[in-house]
Design a protein around this motif. Structure first.
Motif, mmCIF file in Angstrom:
data_model
loop_
_atom_site.group_PDB
_atom_site.id
_atom_site.type_symbol
_atom_site.label_atom_id
_atom_site.label_comp_id
_atom_site.label_asym_id
_atom_site.label_seq_id
_atom_site.Cartn_x
_atom_site.Cartn_y
_atom_site.Cartn_z
ATOM 1 N N VAL A 611 39.419 46.747 37.184
ATOM 2 C CA VAL A 611 40.483 45.927 36.595
ATOM 3 C C VAL A 611 41.592 45.677 37.612
ATOM 4 C CG1 VAL A 611 42.352 45.982 34.905
ATOM 5 C CG2 VAL A 611 40.028 46.557 34.193
ATOM 6 N N ASN A 612 42.000 46.727 38.307
ATOM 7 C CA ASN A 612 43.098 46.604 39.262
ATOM 8 C C ASN A 612 42.751 45.618 40.375
ATOM 9 O OD1 ASN A 612 45.658 47.281 40.318
ATOM 10 N ND2 ASN A 612 44.738 48.767 41.711
ATOM 11 N N ALA A 613 41.529 45.737 40.906
ATOM 12 C CA ALA A 613 41.108 44.825 41.967
ATOM 13 C C ALA A 613 41.040 43.389 41.460
ATOM 14 C CB ALA A 613 39.734 45.254 42.497
ATOM 15 N N ARG A 614 40.603 43.223 40.227
ATOM 16 C CA ARG A 614 40.487 41.884 39.644
ATOM 17 C C ARG A 614 41.868 41.233 39.496
ATOM 18 N NH1 ARG A 614 35.708 38.955 39.243
ATOM 19 N NH2 ARG A 614 35.898 37.430 37.564
ATOM 20 N N ILE A 615 42.842 42.003 39.028
ATOM 21 C CA ILE A 615 44.204 41.476 38.864
ATOM 22 C C ILE A 615 44.773 41.042 40.210
ATOM 23 C CG2 ILE A 615 46.582 42.122 38.304
ATOM 24 C CD1 ILE A 615 45.416 43.919 36.077
ATOM 25 N N SER A 620 46.754 37.544 45.443
ATOM 26 C CA SER A 620 46.874 37.896 46.848
ATOM 27 C C SER A 620 45.628 37.495 47.632
ATOM 28 C CB SER A 620 47.096 39.415 46.972
ATOM 29 O OG SER A 620 46.771 39.893 48.245
ATOM 30 N N VAL A 621 45.832 36.926 48.809
ATOM 31 C CA VAL A 621 44.700 36.585 49.675
ATOM 32 C C VAL A 621 43.917 37.840 50.033
ATOM 33 C CG1 VAL A 621 44.062 35.762 51.975
ATOM 34 C CG2 VAL A 621 45.735 34.489 50.614
ATOM 35 N N LEU A 622 44.630 38.883 50.436
ATOM 36 C CA LEU A 622 43.939 40.124 50.778
ATOM 37 C C LEU A 622 43.247 40.728 49.558
ATOM 38 C CD1 LEU A 622 46.403 41.928 53.229
ATOM 39 C CD2 LEU A 622 44.316 40.684 53.750
ATOM 40 N N ALA A 727 40.333 27.389 43.069
ATOM 41 C CA ALA A 727 39.178 26.838 42.361
ATOM 42 C C ALA A 727 38.423 27.879 41.542
ATOM 43 C CB ALA A 727 38.221 26.198 43.371
ATOM 44 N N GLU A 728 38.367 29.131 42.054
ATOM 45 C CA GLU A 728 37.468 30.123 41.464
ATOM 46 C C GLU A 728 38.175 31.329 40.853
ATOM 47 O OE1 GLU A 728 34.655 31.258 44.423
ATOM 48 O OE2 GLU A 728 34.238 29.210 45.062
ATOM 49 N N ALA A 729 39.461 31.473 41.068
ATOM 50 C CA ALA A 729 40.172 32.650 40.566
ATOM 51 C C ALA A 729 41.408 32.235 39.779
ATOM 52 C CB ALA A 729 40.555 33.567 41.729
ATOM 53 N N PRO A 730 41.224 31.535 38.681
ATOM 54 C CA PRO A 730 42.378 31.065 37.903
ATOM 55 C C PRO A 730 43.107 32.232 37.238
ATOM 56 C CG PRO A 730 40.344 30.688 36.690
ATOM 57 C CD PRO A 730 39.936 31.155 38.055
ATOM 58 N N LEU A 731 44.370 31.998 36.934
ATOM 59 C CA LEU A 731 45.174 33.021 36.264
ATOM 60 C C LEU A 731 44.903 32.974 34.770
ATOM 61 C CD1 LEU A 731 48.567 32.664 38.158
ATOM 62 C CD2 LEU A 731 46.779 34.364 38.495
ATOM 63 N N SER A 743 37.844 52.248 26.511
ATOM 64 C CA SER A 743 38.204 51.036 27.246
ATOM 65 C C SER A 743 38.976 51.375 28.512
ATOM 66 C CB SER A 743 39.070 50.124 26.364
ATOM 67 O OG SER A 743 38.410 49.766 25.182
ATOM 68 N N TYR A 744 39.065 50.408 29.384
ATOM 69 C CA TYR A 744 39.929 50.456 30.563
ATOM 70 C C TYR A 744 40.761 49.175 30.500
ATOM 71 C CZ TYR A 744 36.459 53.887 32.054
ATOM 72 O OH TYR A 744 35.616 54.966 32.119
ATOM 73 N N VAL A 745 42.061 49.322 30.293
ATOM 74 C CA VAL A 745 42.913 48.176 29.995
ATOM 75 C C VAL A 745 43.914 47.972 31.127
ATOM 76 C CG1 VAL A 745 44.436 47.124 28.301
ATOM 77 C CG2 VAL A 745 42.701 48.758 27.549
ATOM 78 N N GLY A 746 43.995 46.766 31.629
ATOM 79 C CA GLY A 746 44.937 46.464 32.694
ATOM 80 C C GLY A 746 45.704 45.186 32.425
ATOM 81 N N LYS A 747 46.912 45.131 32.914
ATOM 82 C CA LYS A 747 47.712 43.916 32.844
ATOM 83 C C LYS A 747 48.663 43.924 34.033
ATOM 84 C CE LYS A 747 50.542 41.035 29.814
ATOM 85 N NZ LYS A 747 51.083 40.835 28.459
ATOM 86 N N GLY A 748 48.760 42.799 34.704
ATOM 87 C CA GLY A 748 49.614 42.783 35.883
ATOM 88 C C GLY A 748 49.949 41.384 36.331
ATOM 89 N N GLY A 749 50.738 41.319 37.390
ATOM 90 C CA GLY A 749 51.133 40.033 37.935
ATOM 91 C C GLY A 749 52.115 40.233 39.078
#
Length: 860
Positions: A611-615, A620-622, A727-731, A743-749
């Protein structure tokens, strides 16, 4: 500062460590009080919160089970790998305490009453049954006086030690035992979900092994399973009967050792073949033995590790403690586990006279002729998760039906009482009883380590960085970083495969086995990995959020060796950089299948990391590049690469060869190279000529082109990565369904935009949120096993995360309430300087960890 509790099937180790003596004694006071006088044995509400309780808010609602450990173990029992290990341990130990689950089966946890829990603690967690260990340079008398304050409260408990004795499991099977058990899979029509797992397990000993036998078993385990070229691991992986190894070989941290090995991703018709192959391979080993170079490589690897005793950032004193407990907890000499010189010398003497015979005898005695063996087969079930949930609902429904209205109202009242208790804060008086540091107790200086940078050393074009430490025990730690910025971003997802191939498939005249043995014989280990690290844009103010376009990308070859073996170490570096064999289709397919299996199980067991990596990949480009290489997106990449390897290998091989050619044939190859060395003065004196030779033989032109300046110009990958992200990683919000009861729940920005200055106080705020608001609301009230938050000052991205969480929407509500709670806390802290100081000290504690010699070099 380090504080934790390590749980084993037969012991709990409560550990603390600190580099600040006052903090160290404060922690000991808090922990000794918590261990010997816990609130959990006097307050049933603690048992209800941390263990389990029935929850009901209204009469018409359904009864539910809640509890932190209850939810943790539901997560464990959702993991196929954990279920396999559980079945293996219970099957091999039918007669002693190792045959039950010390963590608790979720179906049985609700049978544990507070009274049973209290009595168990009083009987077994008594000072009479404890072993107390100190390590450090503090005053010994002070330690004894401190512990005396707590131990004086107790009389000897004559029942405690005898009752906790672990009885030896005898090797009593007349023939191997077979066990079959389901594991949960999702009903999504996946083409590869109908695979089984199979693992063979041997009870190694039913009486104490001699020190020589213990070290012999360790060496044998390394020769069988320690590397990708070890005979048993290699044979299983190359068989094509499964996708990845299960079982870690020898496990010897308990009273009795177990040897386990098998495969996951096995077709049903191949289950018996796996078992046959394991036994046949061991039979071959017993008959033919090991070659001299195989023995030498494993002997050197294990001896190097024992002499170096590199614990990384984990406190070395605690590692010593964990080692002694392997003997001490069973009333044997605690120092025996730390002494290896004499048994190692005995083993070397036996090998010198009889060669491989000592290992062949051990294979026959401990494995082949040992009928106390089990084979555990796990088969997929699309209905298991639903069955478990339905069983829980049925059980709770029957409980509710059996209770009258008064009993149900009692549960409602207790639920309300517990929630009120969970939401309440400790009083100022209670908090004041906890010893604490003051800001003046903290070291104000930042720890710096030696660093000397020489650009274009000896006119080779290579930059050399040296870290001269006081002592590295005669060992040199080396990292060769080679620029990879000229690669196409389309080939970046191949880097994990490429770097693994560099080490595991052979190079030049060496096949995979010979290369592995050369590494093992002459070094303390070699690794290869991609390194992608953000840098500050030239002219940008320190502490501001970067654009994300400035970063360096390197292929990092790392290794360590004694100073006299530096030529060998550098020779291996050069060999795998230039001549690694990339053309083994079978090996590549094997690696990709293994990677696929590991990534799939990783999503289920470590969803918070996914989840963290996905957020972060959305902002971030990196983060985007990292997620493509190792996150959820990489699972699709691995599947596509596997298809390409199986059906169009020449095109995949061409891509791999192009990566190498692009890296080492670049006109700016030398300018992009950095050789980073860590050692002591004596080491640097001894390796000087080796360094000169190595620098001159590296690929590339010493007078070649200069690389672009990544501190002033955007990295070549940045523009395309941003285009792909658009194109491929919309918010958008996402959810991924996996077969798990939690569950594993994440929220970030992004909290800070590019160019905004980030104060150091954000570290304090993040730590304060994690240990305060998140702990209280996600773990204590919500019942999740973990709730935390992460903030990256470089990119300004903040993320809330939960681990093994029974909730979903409720946890998101907690996240959404954090800002209001934080504003209230800020107002409160203005009037409570002691609490503010505590928050600052907590954040500093995360920054001052102990480092090993190689880590001291790496931080620079």
């Amino acid at each position: 500062t380090f504080l934790n509790a390590f749980t084993y099937p037969d012991r709990t180790c409560y550990v603390v460590a600190s580099q600040n003596t006052k903090d160290f004694y404060n922690l000991i006071n808090v922990y000794a009080d918590a261990v010997f006088h816990p609130r959990a044995i006097s307050d049933p509400m603690v048992h209800a919160q941390e263990g389990w309780h029935l929850e009901l808010e209204k009469l018409e609602d359904d009864l539910t089970y809640k509890g932190v450990v209850y939810n943790e173990m539901k997560g464990v029992y959702s993991s196929p790998d954990s279920l396999l290990q559980r079945e293996a341990q219970q099957s091999i130990f039918p007669d002693n305490t190792y045959g039950v689950d010390s963590g608790g089966d979720p179906t049985d946890i609700p049978n544990l009453s507070f009274e049973q829990f209290r009595d168990f603690h009083g009987k077994f967690y008594h000072p009479t049954n404890s072993r107390i260990f100190f390590a450090g340079d503090d005053d010994v008398l002070k330690r004894l006086e401190l512990m005396d304050e707590y131990l004086n409260d107790f009389e000897e408990n004559k029942e405690s030690r005898p009752s906790s004795q672990i009885h030896w499991q005898k090797k009593r099977f007349a023939e191997p035992v077979k066990v079959r058990h389901p594991y949960p899979v999702s009903d999504n029509g996946g083409e590869d979900k109908e695979t089984h797992m199979i693992m063979l397990n041997w009870l190694v000993n039913d009486e104490p092994l001699t020190p020589k036998d213990e070290i012999t078993a360790t060496i044998l385990d390394h020769m069988l399973m320690g590397t990708s070229s070890s005979i048993l691991r290699k044979t299983l992986m190359e068989s094509g009967l499964g996708d990845a190894i299960t079982g870690g070989g020898l496990m010897n941290e308990l009273l009795q050792g177990v040897f386990s090995v098998g495969l996951k991703g096995v077709k049903p018709e191949n289950v018996d073949k796996v078992e046959e192959l394991i036994v046949d391979t061991l039979t071959k080993v017993a008959e033919e033995g090991f070659s001299d170079d195989a023995i030498a490589a494993s002997m050197n690897t294990i001896e190097f590790d024992m002499r170096e005793f590199n614990t990384g950032s984990f406190p070395k004193g605690l590692s010593l403690m964990l080692g002694t407990m392997r003997e001490w907890i069973y009333d044997r000499d605690p120092t025996d586990a730390l002494k290896f010189e004499e048994p190692l010398a005995e083993l070397k003497e036996r090998i010198a006279s009889d060669g491989s015979a000592v290992f062949q005898e051990m294979v026959r005695d401990l494995l082949l002729n040992n009928m106390h063996r089990t084979s555990v087969e796990m088969y997929p079930s699309k209905t298991l998760e639903e069955e478990v949930l339905n069983d829980e609902k049925t059980r709770l429904s029957k409980i509710k039906e059996s209770l009258d209205e008064d009993a149900l109202q009692s549960i409602i009242d207790k639920t309300s009482e517990l929630k009120a208790l969970q939401a309440s804060e400790d009083s100022v008086e209670d908090r004041s009883t906890i010893p604490s540091l003051e800001l003046s107790d903290l070291k104000q200086e930042v720890t710096e380590y030696p660093i000397a940078v020489t650009e274009n050393e000896a006119k080779t074009g290579v930059t050399v960085v040296r870290h001269e430490l006081g002592s590295t025990s005669g060992i040199v730690y080396a990292d060769l970083a080679v620029d990879i910025s000229e690669l196409s971003i389309e080939d970046v997802p191949l880097l994990p495969l490429f770097t693994r191939l560099m080490k595991e498939t052979g190079a030049g005249e060496y096949d995979s086995v010979a290369l592995s043995r050369r590494i093992g014989t002459h070094t303390g280990g070699v690794s290869v990995s991609p390194l992608i690290s953000g840098v500050n844009q030239k002219g940008a103010k320190e502490g501001t959020v970067t654009t994300g376009e400035h970063f360096v990308t390197k292929l990092l070859i790392s290794g360590k060796a004694t100073a006299d073996k530096t030529d060998e170490l550098f020779g291996i570096f050069d060999l795998i950089l230039r001549d690694a064999k990339l053309d083994s289709q079978a090996k590549i397919i094997e690696m990709l299948r293994e990677a696929k299996a590991m990534k799939e199980s990783g999503v289920q067991g470590s969803g918070h990391a996914t989840v963290n990596a996905r957020i972060r990949s959305r902002y971030s480009v990196l983060g985007y590049i990292g997620e493509k290489m190792s996150g959820l997106s990489s699972l699709d990449t691995v599947k596509a690469l596997l298809d390409q390897a199986e059906n169009d290998f020449p095109s995949l091989l061409a891509r791999l060869e192009n990566i190498r050619t692009t890296i080492i044939a670049s006109r700016s190859c030398r300018d992009g190279m950095i050789l980073d060395l860590t050692g002591d003065a004596s080491v640097f004196e001894k390796i000087e000529s080796s360094v000169d030779t190595f620098l001159n033989q590296l690929p590339g032109d010493a007078n070649g082109d200069k690389l672009q300046d990544f501190y002033s110009e955007p990295h070549p990958w940045a523009a395309q990565a941003k285009a792909e992200m658009a194109a491929e990683a919309p918010l958008i919000d996402e959810g991924f369904v996996v077969p798990t009861q939690v569950s594993y729940v994440g929220k970030g920005g992004r909290l800070y935009e590019e160019g905004e200055e980030v104060s150091g106080s954000t570290a304090v705020v993040s730590k304060f949120l994690g240990t305060g608001y998140m702990w209280d609301n996600v773990r204590v009230i919500g019942g999740a096993y973990g709730g935390f938050c992460q903030f990256q000052p470089r990119d300004g991205i903040f993320a809330f995360l939960s681990y093994r969480d029974p909730n979903l929407a409720g946890t998101i509500d907690v996240y959404d309430g954090a800002s209001k709670a934080l504003l209230q806390s800020a107002a409160d802290l203005e009037n409570d300087p002691d609490a503010l100081a505590t928050a600052i000290i907590g954040a500093i504690g995360d920054m001052d960890g102990a480092l090993s010699p190689d880590q001291k070099g790496a931080v620079q």
